[in-house]
Every structure is written in C-alpha cells, then in structure tokens.
Write a protein that holds these residues in place. Structure first.
Motif, mmCIF file in Angstrom:
data_model
loop_
_atom_site.group_PDB
_atom_site.id
_atom_site.type_symbol
_atom_site.label_atom_id
_atom_site.label_comp_id
_atom_site.label_asym_id
_atom_site.label_seq_id
_atom_site.Cartn_x
_atom_site.Cartn_y
_atom_site.Cartn_z
ATOM 1 N N PHE A 64 1.797 12.622 -22.549
ATOM 2 C CA PHE A 64 0.843 12.058 -23.496
ATOM 3 C C PHE A 64 1.275 10.656 -23.923
ATOM 4 C CE2 PHE A 64 -0.838 11.728 -27.938
ATOM 5 C CZ PHE A 64 -2.175 11.624 -27.594
ATOM 6 N N LEU A 65 2.565 10.514 -24.285
ATOM 7 C CA LEU A 65 3.121 9.220 -24.678
ATOM 8 C C LEU A 65 4.362 8.936 -23.857
ATOM 9 C CD1 LEU A 65 2.989 9.373 -28.604
ATOM 10 C CD2 LEU A 65 1.287 8.412 -27.052
ATOM 11 N N ALA A 96 13.276 12.062 -27.385
ATOM 12 C CA ALA A 96 12.439 12.209 -28.578
ATOM 13 C C ALA A 96 11.004 12.550 -28.190
ATOM 14 C CB ALA A 96 12.476 10.939 -29.419
ATOM 15 N N VAL A 97 10.501 11.905 -27.149
ATOM 16 C CA VAL A 97 9.156 12.209 -26.662
ATOM 17 C C VAL A 97 9.077 13.682 -26.257
ATOM 18 C CG1 VAL A 97 7.463 11.712 -24.837
ATOM 19 C CG2 VAL A 97 8.704 9.826 -25.938
ATOM 20 N N THR A 98 10.095 14.146 -25.538
ATOM 21 C CA THR A 98 10.137 15.535 -25.103
ATOM 22 C C THR A 98 10.253 16.480 -26.294
ATOM 23 O OG1 THR A 98 11.141 14.880 -23.004
ATOM 24 C CG2 THR A 98 11.399 17.189 -23.657
ATOM 25 N N ALA A 99 11.131 16.157 -27.244
ATOM 26 C CA ALA A 99 11.343 17.016 -28.416
ATOM 27 C C ALA A 99 10.068 17.182 -29.241
ATOM 28 C CB ALA A 99 12.465 16.454 -29.286
ATOM 29 N N LEU A 100 9.238 16.161 -29.254
ATOM 30 C CA LEU A 100 7.979 16.217 -29.996
ATOM 31 C C LEU A 100 6.840 16.796 -29.159
ATOM 32 C CD1 LEU A 100 8.229 12.778 -31.835
ATOM 33 C CD2 LEU A 100 8.467 15.066 -32.851
ATOM 34 N N LEU A 151 11.441 6.075 -34.869
ATOM 35 C CA LEU A 151 10.770 6.331 -33.589
ATOM 36 C C LEU A 151 9.990 7.638 -33.646
ATOM 37 C CD1 LEU A 151 10.171 5.745 -30.600
ATOM 38 C CD2 LEU A 151 12.381 6.817 -30.060
ATOM 39 N N HIS A 152 10.610 8.686 -34.168
ATOM 40 C CA HIS A 152 9.910 9.973 -34.305
ATOM 41 C C HIS A 152 8.624 9.798 -35.113
ATOM 42 C CE1 HIS A 152 12.306 13.493 -32.821
ATOM 43 N NE2 HIS A 152 13.216 12.543 -32.687
ATOM 44 N N ALA A 153 8.741 9.116 -36.249
ATOM 45 C CA ALA A 153 7.569 8.914 -37.114
ATOM 46 C C ALA A 153 6.478 8.124 -36.395
ATOM 47 C CB ALA A 153 7.987 8.205 -38.401
ATOM 48 N N GLU A 154 6.865 7.108 -35.645
ATOM 49 C CA GLU A 154 5.876 6.281 -34.946
ATOM 50 C C GLU A 154 5.252 7.006 -33.753
ATOM 51 O OE1 GLU A 154 4.359 3.552 -35.917
ATOM 52 O OE2 GLU A 154 5.547 3.682 -37.749
ATOM 53 N N LEU A 155 6.035 7.817 -33.071
ATOM 54 C CA LEU A 155 5.455 8.624 -31.990
ATOM 55 C C LEU A 155 4.422 9.584 -32.557
ATOM 56 C CD1 LEU A 155 8.701 9.376 -29.936
ATOM 57 C CD2 LEU A 155 6.698 8.127 -29.070
ATOM 58 N N GLU A 156 4.755 10.242 -33.671
ATOM 59 C CA GLU A 156 3.809 11.163 -34.304
ATOM 60 C C GLU A 156 2.570 10.420 -34.803
ATOM 61 O OE1 GLU A 156 6.502 12.957 -37.140
ATOM 62 O OE2 GLU A 156 6.765 14.715 -35.836
ATOM 63 N N HIS A 157 2.777 9.231 -35.373
ATOM 64 C CA HIS A 157 1.646 8.442 -35.855
ATOM 65 C C HIS A 157 0.704 8.081 -34.704
ATOM 66 C CE1 HIS A 157 -0.538 4.782 -37.034
ATOM 67 N NE2 HIS A 157 -0.538 5.323 -38.234
ATOM 68 N N LEU A 158 1.271 7.608 -33.610
ATOM 69 C CA LEU A 158 0.430 7.224 -32.467
ATOM 70 C C LEU A 158 -0.293 8.439 -31.906
ATOM 71 C CD1 LEU A 158 -0.492 4.886 -30.662
ATOM 72 C CD2 LEU A 158 1.476 5.358 -29.188
ATOM 73 N N ALA A 159 0.397 9.564 -31.809
ATOM 74 C CA ALA A 159 -0.229 10.780 -31.280
ATOM 75 C C ALA A 159 -1.379 11.251 -32.162
ATOM 76 C CB ALA A 159 0.818 11.883 -31.140
ATOM 77 N N ASP A 160 -1.270 11.006 -33.473
ATOM 78 C CA ASP A 160 -2.279 11.471 -34.417
ATOM 79 C C ASP A 160 -3.391 10.460 -34.700
ATOM 80 O OD1 ASP A 160 -0.876 13.838 -34.668
ATOM 81 O OD2 ASP A 160 0.192 13.212 -36.493
ATOM 82 N N THR A 161 -3.291 9.268 -34.114
ATOM 83 C CA THR A 161 -4.253 8.199 -34.394
ATOM 84 C C THR A 161 -5.194 8.042 -33.206
ATOM 85 O OG1 THR A 161 -2.582 7.061 -35.713
ATOM 86 C CG2 THR A 161 -4.459 5.750 -34.989
ATOM 87 N N PRO A 162 -6.482 7.919 -33.457
ATOM 88 C CA PRO A 162 -7.417 7.707 -32.347
ATOM 89 C C PRO A 162 -7.074 6.414 -31.597
ATOM 90 C CG PRO A 162 -8.609 8.153 -34.404
ATOM 91 C CD PRO A 162 -7.168 7.961 -34.760
ATOM 92 N N PRO A 163 -7.158 6.421 -30.276
ATOM 93 C CA PRO A 163 -6.815 5.227 -29.503
ATOM 94 C C PRO A 163 -7.707 4.036 -29.825
ATOM 95 C CG PRO A 163 -7.697 6.942 -28.060
ATOM 96 C CD PRO A 163 -7.538 7.544 -29.423
ATOM 97 N N LEU A 173 5.584 1.916 -27.434
ATOM 98 C CA LEU A 173 5.034 3.259 -27.327
ATOM 99 C C LEU A 173 3.648 3.171 -26.716
ATOM 100 C CD1 LEU A 173 6.040 4.517 -30.894
ATOM 101 C CD2 LEU A 173 7.469 4.132 -28.884
ATOM 102 N N LEU A 174 3.461 3.883 -25.612
ATOM 103 C CA LEU A 174 2.225 3.795 -24.838
ATOM 104 C C LEU A 174 1.598 5.163 -24.628
ATOM 105 C CD1 LEU A 174 4.382 1.872 -22.552
ATOM 106 C CD2 LEU A 174 2.135 0.898 -22.810
ATOM 107 N N ARG A 175 0.285 5.169 -24.534
ATOM 108 C CA ARG A 175 -0.453 6.389 -24.197
ATOM 109 C C ARG A 175 -0.543 6.493 -22.672
ATOM 110 N NH1 ARG A 175 -3.460 8.140 -28.678
ATOM 111 N NH2 ARG A 175 -3.454 6.605 -30.377
ATOM 112 N N GLU A 176 -0.174 7.637 -22.145
ATOM 113 C CA GLU A 176 -0.209 7.836 -20.686
ATOM 114 C C GLU A 176 -1.624 7.687 -20.128
ATOM 115 O OE1 GLU A 176 2.264 9.464 -18.375
ATOM 116 O OE2 GLU A 176 3.942 9.320 -19.758
#
Length: 191
Positions: free
Chosen positions: A111-112, A102-106, A60-72, A145-148
């Motif tokens: 944002f997500l 996890a969302v908060t920790a990252l 989950l951590h890896a996927e949250l970071e991936h989504l945050a770093d990937t253009p929508p 995992l969704l973008r706000e």
C-alpha cells in the motif's frame, strides 16, 4: 550542502525543499510523476525535529498512518524532512531498513513504500563527487512516503518508465558539477 541549525525555521526548510522539488526533481524531469501531484497540491511537507532515530521512527509511524488514512486526492505523497537526525549518509542508509520494517509492522506493505533522498546520497560503486549521485540528493535528509497504487498508475502512463534511471544519469552528467552547484544556490536562496 545541508544547512541546518537553530536559525533555519521550519518554513525555510520547507521552502528549500519545495524549491528542490520544483527546480531539481521537476525542473530536470528527474521524476516525471512529481509534477502532477505538486501542481495539484497533493504533497505533504513535514519537518521532524527528531534528534535521534527512535524519535524519527515514531514520527515516521505517525506519518505512514496519516497517509494511509488520508484520501489521495488530498495528500498523495509525504516528504518527511528530518534535518536534525541521520545527517551521516551511512547512518541514514542503515535506517532505511528500519523504515521498511515500519511499513511492514503497520501492515502497509503493498500500500505504501518509503523512498529516500539525502544531501550526501551516494550510489554503491560511485565516488562521493560523482555527479550522478545528485539524482537522489536533496537539501536535507528526506523519507519520501509514497502510495504503491499511485506509482503503478504513473508508471503505466509513461511508456519509457524503465529508462528513467538512465535518463537521469545522462541529465546530471550534462548538467555537470558547476550546473548542480548553481542549482543548489537557487534552492538555498543564494541566487
């Protein structure tokens, strides 16, 4: 109606999840926002082989970071499918607090966010066989995992977005248990 095990490949898990998205979520219009990202190919499907919550949390951590770093435009949302862990709905439901943490920790609050689907999803105060639970049922446990900002844009574009929940309940009540069972056969490739 989750079907897992060594004979089910990642490709088949993704195919079933895609059929669920196409026939249940989009086909029944349970989420009017899903069609656009699906048609544009902006949904990322990830099958986790985690066998315990700690492994799933790492994924989950890896996927949250991936989504945050990937253009929508490339990936707007991710379906993290985890067929081998948290098959008990109460355990899955408890894990959602960990997912939010996890969302908060990252530092991704605002944002997500993480939504959830489960084969045995049950709203508080309903019986397990209440057809309205099917609005959040999927072939496998899924962390969505969704973008706000994507959610905000979609809600703004739909004038009656606040009524979606009630409309979904009505849709499932009209479909009924037999209709939902037929849809499950289609999703699992038995029809």
């Amino acid at each position: 109606m989750s079907t897992t095990g060594p004979s089910v490949s990642d490709e088949e898990i993704i195919a079933r999840t895609r059929r669920w998205l196409e026939h249940a979520v989009i086909g029944l219009n349970l989420c009017p926002f899903a069609k656009a990202v699906h048609v544009r190919g902006q949904v990322r499907y990830v099958v986790s082989h985690a066998r315990d919550p700690e492994e799933l949390l790492a994924t989950l951590h890896a996927e949250l970071e991936h989504l945050a770093d990937t253009p929508p435009e490339r990936t707007d949302t991710t379906l993290l499918i985890h067929p081998e862990v948290l098959n008990d709905f109460l355990d899955f439901n408890d894990f959602l607090e960990i997912a939010d943490a996890a969302v908060t920790a990252l530092d991704l609050d605002g944002f997500l966010q993480v939504a959830s689907f489960h084969p045995d999803f049950q709203f508080a105060g309903t019986a397990p066989d209440d057809i309205t639970n099917a609005t959040n049922r999927a072939p496998y446990p899924i962390l969505h995992l969704l973008r706000e900002d994507s959610i905000e844009r979609a809600v703004a574009a739909i004038p009656d977005a606040a009524d979606i929940f009630e409309k979904n309940m009505e849709t499932l009540e009209q479909l009924g248990p037999a209709g939902w069972a037929d849809l499950q056969k289609l999703i699992f490739g038995n029809k």
